[in-house]
Design a protein around this motif. Structure first.
Motif, PDB file in Angstrom:
ATOM      1  N   ASP A  34       1.128  -0.737  -0.879  1.00 15.84           N
ATOM      2  CA  ASP A  34       0.291  -0.393  -0.296  1.00 15.84           C
ATOM      3  C   ASP A  34       0.916   1.381  -0.123  1.00 15.84           C
ATOM      4  O   ASP A  34       1.675   0.862   1.097  1.00 15.84           O
ATOM      5  CB  ASP A  34      -1.179  -0.015   0.676  1.00 15.84           C
ATOM      6  N   SER A  35       1.364   1.789  -1.028  1.00 16.72           N
ATOM      7  CA  SER A  35       1.833   2.632  -1.142  1.00 16.72           C
ATOM      8  C   SER A  35       1.562   4.316  -0.544  1.00 16.72           C
ATOM      9  O   SER A  35       1.929   5.184  -0.176  1.00 16.72           O
ATOM     10  CB  SER A  35       1.427   3.697  -2.805  1.00 16.72           C
ATOM     11  N   ARG A  36       0.095   4.326   0.360  1.00 16.04           N
ATOM     12  CA  ARG A  36       0.035   4.851   1.168  1.00 16.04           C
ATOM     13  C   ARG A  36       0.059   5.397   2.723  1.00 16.04           C
ATOM     14  O   ARG A  36      -0.074   5.665   3.480  1.00 16.04           O
ATOM     15  CB  ARG A  36      -1.860   5.493   1.302  1.00 16.04           C
ATOM     16  N   ASP A  37       0.899   3.625   2.991  1.00 17.78           N
ATOM     17  CA  ASP A  37       1.537   3.134   4.278  1.00 17.78           C
ATOM     18  C   ASP A  37       3.204   3.785   4.330  1.00 17.78           C
ATOM     19  O   ASP A  37       2.791   4.581   3.511  1.00 17.78           O
ATOM     20  CB  ASP A  37       1.318   1.760   3.935  1.00 17.78           C
ATOM     21  N   GLY A  38       2.897   4.427   5.667  1.00 17.24           N
ATOM     22  CA  GLY A  38       3.873   4.408   6.086  1.00 17.24           C
ATOM     23  C   GLY A  38       5.222   3.975   5.103  1.00 17.24           C
ATOM     24  O   GLY A  38       5.700   2.627   5.764  1.00 17.24           O
ATOM     25  N   HIS A  39       6.238   4.666   4.590  1.00 20.17           N
ATOM     26  CA  HIS A  39       7.415   3.807   3.943  1.00 20.17           C
ATOM     27  C   HIS A  39       8.388   4.871   4.333  1.00 20.17           C
ATOM     28  O   HIS A  39       8.662   6.282   3.899  1.00 20.17           O
ATOM     29  CB  HIS A  39       6.693   3.622   2.046  1.00 20.17           C
ATOM     30  N   PHE A  40       9.761   3.976   3.810  1.00 20.81           N
ATOM     31  CA  PHE A  40      10.356   5.391   2.921  1.00 20.81           C
ATOM     32  C   PHE A  40      11.157   5.279   1.739  1.00 20.81           C
ATOM     33  O   PHE A  40      10.737   4.195   0.997  1.00 20.81           O
ATOM     34  CB  PHE A  40      11.912   5.041   3.729  1.00 20.81           C
ATOM     35  N   ALA A  41      11.437   5.910   0.309  1.00 21.35           N
ATOM     36  CA  ALA A  41      12.084   5.788  -1.272  1.00 21.35           C
ATOM     37  C   ALA A  41      13.474   5.777  -0.677  1.00 21.35           C
ATOM     38  O   ALA A  41      14.641   6.371  -0.940  1.00 21.35           O
ATOM     39  CB  ALA A  41      11.147   6.913  -1.290  1.00 21.35           C
ATOM     40  N   LEU A  42      13.948   4.844  -2.131  1.00 17.80           N
ATOM     41  CA  LEU A  42      15.463   4.877  -2.294  1.00 17.80           C
ATOM     42  C   LEU A  42      15.117   5.130  -3.580  1.00 17.80           C
ATOM     43  O   LEU A  42      14.542   4.316  -4.890  1.00 17.80           O
ATOM     44  CB  LEU A  42      15.977   3.598  -2.105  1.00 17.80           C
ATOM     45  N   ARG A  43      16.674   6.029  -4.393  1.00 19.02           N
ATOM     46  CA  ARG A  43      16.412   6.030  -5.588  1.00 19.02           C
ATOM     47  C   ARG A  43      16.871   5.360  -6.609  1.00 19.02           C
ATOM     48  O   ARG A  43      18.832   5.025  -5.614  1.00 19.02           O
ATOM     49  CB  ARG A  43      16.532   7.672  -5.671  1.00 19.02           C
TER      50      ARG A  43
END
Length: 130
Positions: free
Chosen positions: A70-79
């Motif tokens: 679920d992309s609206r859940d808390g997450h972190f992003a890596l490029r």
């Protein structure tokens, strides 16, 4: 105002440290770095060349996450360097993902969940699928 310079680290709770270390080193490609001798188990990983880190902390408590990606859940992003190569790598390793090559964010995104159901976004500057 607080003069923020950068993100230093992200901490994630995990239940099985060895399983999570394998995911972040083998699947995501992060390098494990030295960790101080805390009185609880965990592992640290370097992210990129800017000094950012990922800290894994063994935690036996409950989490809120039960469903799928679920992309609206808390997450972190890596490029990532290549969207196409990242998709191929995930496919090669049988990792479930939600690919969004034409995401509304303005850059292509891939969402995965780690073994402890933490959401991780992988994104690229451009979509190089063609």
């Amino acid at each position: 105002m607080i003069p923020v310079e950068s993100i230093h680290h992200i901490s994630l709770n995990v239940k099985d440290l060895e399983r999570s270390k394998a995911f972040y080193s083998t699947i995501i490609g992060l390098k494990e770095i030295e960790r101080p001798p805390f009185d609880f188990p965990g592992a640290w990983f370097g992210i990129g060349e800017g000094g950012q880190q990922l800290h894994l902390i063994v935690y036996d408590g409950e989490t809120l996450r039960e469903g799928g990606i679920d992309s609206r859940d808390g997450h972190f992003a890596l490029r990532v360097r290549s969207y196409k190569e990242s998709i191929a790598w995930l496919d090669q390793h049988g990792i479930q993902y939600d690919a969004r090559p034409k995401a509304r964010a303005g850059f292509p995104q891939i969402y995965v969940i780690d073994p402890d159901r933490n959401v991780v976004e992988l994104n690229a500057e451009v979509c190089d699928l063609e």
